[in-house]
Write a protein that holds these residues in place. Structure first.
Motif, PDB file in Angstrom:
ATOM      1  N   ARG A  70       0.971  -1.000  -0.072  1.00  0.00           N
ATOM      2  CA  ARG A  70       0.064  -0.123  -0.204  1.00  0.00           C
ATOM      3  C   ARG A  70       1.025   1.275  -0.203  1.00  0.00           C
ATOM      4  O   ARG A  70       2.135   1.164   0.273  1.00  0.00           O
ATOM      5  CB  ARG A  70      -0.812   0.093   1.215  1.00  0.00           C
ATOM      6  N   HIS A 127     -10.232  11.613   4.659  1.00  0.00           N
ATOM      7  CA  HIS A 127     -10.567  10.269   4.109  1.00  0.00           C
ATOM      8  C   HIS A 127     -12.037  10.489   3.383  1.00  0.00           C
ATOM      9  O   HIS A 127     -12.611  11.450   3.629  1.00  0.00           O
ATOM     10  CB  HIS A 127     -10.741   9.459   5.125  1.00  0.00           C
ATOM     11  N   PRO A 141      -1.132   5.743   6.304  1.00  0.00           N
ATOM     12  CA  PRO A 141      -1.603   4.531   5.347  1.00  0.00           C
ATOM     13  C   PRO A 141      -2.675   5.645   4.376  1.00  0.00           C
ATOM     14  O   PRO A 141      -3.493   6.286   4.973  1.00  0.00           O
ATOM     15  CB  PRO A 141      -2.455   3.378   5.807  1.00  0.00           C
ATOM     16  N   GLU A 145      -5.635   8.612  -5.734  1.00  0.00           N
ATOM     17  CA  GLU A 145      -6.576   7.441  -6.133  1.00  0.00           C
ATOM     18  C   GLU A 145      -5.644   6.397  -6.813  1.00  0.00           C
ATOM     19  O   GLU A 145      -4.792   6.607  -7.294  1.00  0.00           O
ATOM     20  CB  GLU A 145      -7.539   7.876  -7.421  1.00  0.00           C
ATOM     21  N   LEU A 146      -6.099   5.494  -6.279  1.00  0.00           N
ATOM     22  CA  LEU A 146      -5.638   4.044  -6.810  1.00  0.00           C
ATOM     23  C   LEU A 146      -6.266   3.545  -8.226  1.00  0.00           C
ATOM     24  O   LEU A 146      -7.273   4.063  -8.464  1.00  0.00           O
ATOM     25  CB  LEU A 146      -5.778   2.770  -5.982  1.00  0.00           C
ATOM     26  N   GLN A 200      -5.513   5.554   1.286  1.00  0.00           N
ATOM     27  CA  GLN A 200      -6.785   4.869   0.684  1.00  0.00           C
ATOM     28  C   GLN A 200      -7.230   5.502  -0.546  1.00  0.00           C
ATOM     29  O   GLN A 200      -6.885   6.812  -0.586  1.00  0.00           O
ATOM     30  CB  GLN A 200      -8.013   4.365   1.430  1.00  0.00           C
ATOM     31  N   SER A 201      -7.729   4.838  -1.510  1.00  0.00           N
ATOM     32  CA  SER A 201      -8.287   5.578  -2.480  1.00  0.00           C
ATOM     33  C   SER A 201      -9.199   6.548  -2.564  1.00  0.00           C
ATOM     34  O   SER A 201     -10.186   6.225  -1.646  1.00  0.00           O
ATOM     35  CB  SER A 201      -8.812   4.645  -3.565  1.00  0.00           C
ATOM     36  N   ASP A 247      -8.668   9.563  -0.914  1.00  0.00           N
ATOM     37  CA  ASP A 247      -8.070  10.334   0.319  1.00  0.00           C
ATOM     38  C   ASP A 247      -7.541  11.739  -0.181  1.00  0.00           C
ATOM     39  O   ASP A 247      -7.279  11.835  -1.453  1.00  0.00           O
ATOM     40  CB  ASP A 247      -6.641   9.867   0.991  1.00  0.00           C
TER      41      ASP A 247
END
Length: 298
Positions: free
Chosen positions: A241, A262, A278, A296-297, A280-281, A283
């Protein structure tokens, strides 16, 4: 009483009363004048230096299998620490030198080398604190867990992500993060800057400076709030990640601030040096209170 003493008593010659010698102290007097007190036993957690050595020994002991095996040495380590109260976590933050990023990893590498364990040049070290239970780890001992990533384990597919500006102006419309090509992506204002150590830093995600070509004063009006060496997005190969790490220029101690918003609208202050936050997509990363980036993932 003998005859001589009787004669002395008869004529009034009585011996003077003996006064005690102040220089002679009886056992009872000695115990009263110099009482013996027992030393109080020190309680509480061990000093940070002692605990740090225990953590080092734990990691080194679990990596004995890699002695004199540089070709199969781990490429990543993640230390998990179970802390049952805030005091424990504060102590372990001192143990891991969280306010001096990279120092614990450098000392660990030195001690590993002293034990004939040589890690690759770009090996990664991460740590995390847990309040309830430890996660799945390769090794566990007491409140410590160690997850080891080595070359023998199959590599996962590259993790791709992109970063765009929602507020503020970047040098590019978007930045693609590819874990197969790079693991650390520096964020800052301007292409290059010189750090306090004198090292020249090159930013991978560039917030335009007001004298950079293509700068739009209206679009980039808040760019000046971003530090030249503000933060970095780093790929965590152990957890597969991305995470945000804040550099000194992006911390309150450096007169700046960094936040993560988030997707559920919760806000997380990123204000601890060396701490991995960490991502996350979805954020949003707020830099200096003025520039907002979207992660973004893909």
């Amino acid at each position: 009483m003998n005859l001589l003493e009787k004669v002395k008593n008869l004529f009034g010659f009585t011996p003077a009363e003996q006064e005690p010698n102040p220089s002679i102290i009886t056992p009872n007097e000695r115990s009263e004048s110099a009482p013996v007190t027992s030393k109080s036993t020190q309680t509480g957690p061990p000093p940070a230096a002692t605990l740090r050595e225990q953590v080092m020994r734990f990691i080194i002991g679990k990596l004995r299998a890699y002695q004199n095996e540089p070709d199969t040495a781990p490429i990543g380590l993640r230390l998990s620490v179970l802390c049952t109260n805030p005091e424990d976590e504060d102590l372990y933050r001192v143990v891991l030198w969280t306010n001096q990023p990279g120092k614990f990893q450098a000392e660990l590498a030195r001690q590993l080398a002293d034990n004939y364990i040589t890690l690759p040049k770009n090996w990664q070290f991460e740590y995390a604190f847990f309040n309830d239970t430890l996660p799945d780890t390769t090794y566990r001992e007491g409140n410590l867990g160690l997850f080891v990533v080595d070359k023998s384990k199959p590599d996962s597919s590259p993790l791709l992500a992109r970063v765009i500006a929602l507020v503020g102006q970047l040098e590019q419309d978007e930045y693609i993060l590819d874990s197969a090509k790079n693991t650390t992506f520096c964020i800052g204002r301007g292409r290059t800057t010189q750090t306090a150590s004198g090292r020249v830093r090159t930013n991978d995600i560039v917030i335009l400076n007001d004298d950079d070509p293509g700068f739009d004063p209206q679009k980039g009006s808040g760019n000046g709030a971003v530090s030249r060496a503000h933060a970095a997005i780093r790929y965590d190969l152990v957890q597969n990640r991305y995470a945000l790490l804040v550099d000194p220029g992006g911390l309150p101690a450096g007169g700046n601030k960094t936040k993560i918003i988030h997707p559920n609208d919760s806000r997380e202050r990123a204000d601890i040096a060396g701490m991995s936050y960490p991502l996350q997509s979805g954020d949003q990363i707020e830099l200096g209170g003025e520039v907002m980036l979207l992660f973004e993932l893909l």
